[in-house]
Design an enzyme around this catalytic site. Structure first.
Site, PDB file in Angstrom:
ATOM      1  N   ASN A 111      52.967 -22.372   3.817  1.00 29.41           N
ATOM      2  CA  ASN A 111      53.197 -22.300   2.368  1.00 29.41           C
ATOM      3  C   ASN A 111      53.422 -20.842   1.979  1.00 29.41           C
ATOM      4  OD1 ASN A 111      53.254 -23.156  -0.390  1.00 29.41           O
ATOM      5  ND2 ASN A 111      51.143 -22.453  -0.632  1.00 29.41           N
ATOM      6  N   HIS A 113      52.722 -18.388  -1.266  1.00 30.40           N
ATOM      7  CA  HIS A 113      51.945 -18.376  -2.505  1.00 30.40           C
ATOM      8  C   HIS A 113      52.135 -17.022  -3.198  1.00 30.40           C
ATOM      9  CE1 HIS A 113      48.825 -19.513  -5.316  1.00 30.40           C
ATOM     10  NE2 HIS A 113      48.342 -18.292  -5.185  1.00 30.40           N
ATOM     11  N   SER A 140      51.866 -14.186  -0.314  1.00 30.36           N
ATOM     12  CA  SER A 140      51.268 -14.466   0.991  1.00 30.36           C
ATOM     13  C   SER A 140      51.913 -15.695   1.604  1.00 30.36           C
ATOM     14  CB  SER A 140      49.759 -14.777   0.840  1.00 30.36           C
ATOM     15  OG  SER A 140      49.082 -13.778   0.101  1.00 30.36           O
ATOM     16  N   ASP A 149      45.355 -23.401  -1.225  1.00 25.98           N
ATOM     17  CA  ASP A 149      45.729 -21.986  -1.061  1.00 25.98           C
ATOM     18  C   ASP A 149      44.685 -21.214  -0.247  1.00 25.98           C
ATOM     19  OD1 ASP A 149      48.002 -22.472  -2.616  1.00 25.98           O
ATOM     20  OD2 ASP A 149      46.947 -21.990  -4.478  1.00 25.98           O
TER      21      ASP A 149
END
Ligand code: GAR
Length: 222
Positions: A111, A113, A140, A149
């Protein structure tokens, strides 16, 4: 990079600028990966058009029509697995995924973020960073785990917070860096250089003791 590029399925919910960065990087000569499918939870996501323009198959798994418990995650998983990807990349995908879903893809789901995790998990990160008065902000790339997250971070890009910044100007500065670090991390993964071990993130055979950091003015991570 010899051999067949790794298939990447990208999940989006909106604009798709990170998707575009991945499409472009994957289309480069000898790239170790290629975006093979794009799945959105929203039928109106602008990123779907980016995929179509690049000739990449798209699919909508609409959370609004899949309301029974577990139905959305199950449909999403089926849609992803039809493409048998080596990696799933969340790129502005704004749904929270269940623990079973996440564990099915453990070690092969990343992912991006828009904050320097672990600071500012969740939404509205740029406004919250400004309110907190930080002098540095950023983005990040992390492996996805069941904790929102909260998965192990691979690489971060830092940007200064400048006098007069508002959430939009700060977001734009961060986004530019997102487009640098996400394709980099995906390419490392696809090339077999990056993996998630029991003891954390491994890059080139070594456990990272802290996330890699890419500064706006440098090319190489430190
Ligand atoms: C990006 O800033 C991404 O980091 C963020 O949404 C934006 C999507 O933009 N993701 C999250 O907030 C995930 N929690 P994009 O659709 O243009 O890539």
């Amino acid at each position: 990079m010899p051999g067949t590029p790794m298939s990447v399925v990208v999940l989006i919910s909106g604009r798709g600028s990170n998707l575009q960065a991945l499409i472009d990087a994957g289309a480069a000569r000898e790239a170790p990966f290629a975006v093979r499918a794009v799945i959105s939870n929203r039928p109106d996501a602008a990123g779907l058009e980016r995929a179509r323009r690049a000739g990449i198959p798209t699919e909508v798994v609409n959370h609004r029509t899949l309301r029974a418990p577990g139905a959305f995650d199950a449909a999403l998983r089926a849609a992803i697995d039809r493409h048998d990807p080596g990696l799933v990349a969340l790129a502005g995908f704004m749904r929270i995924l269940g623990a079973d879903f996440v564990s099915h893809y453990r070690g092969r789901i990343l992912n991006i973020h828009p904050s320097l995790l672990p600071r500012f998990r969740g939404l509205d990160t740029h406004r919250r960073a400004l309110q907190a008065g930080v002098s540095e902000h950023g983005a990040s790339v992390h492996f996805v785990t069941a904790e929102l997250d909260g998965g192990p971070v691979v690489i971060q890009a830092r940007v200064p917070v400048l006098p007069g910044d508002d959430p939009d100007t700060l977001a734009a500065r961060v986004l530019e860096q997102e487009h640098r670090i996400y394709p980099l991390a995906v390419a490392w993964f696809a090339a077999g250089r990056l993996r998630l071990g029991e003891d954390g993130v491994h890059l080139d055979g070594r456990v990272l003791t802290r996330p890699l950091s890419l500064r706006p003015d440098t090319r190489a991570p430190v």
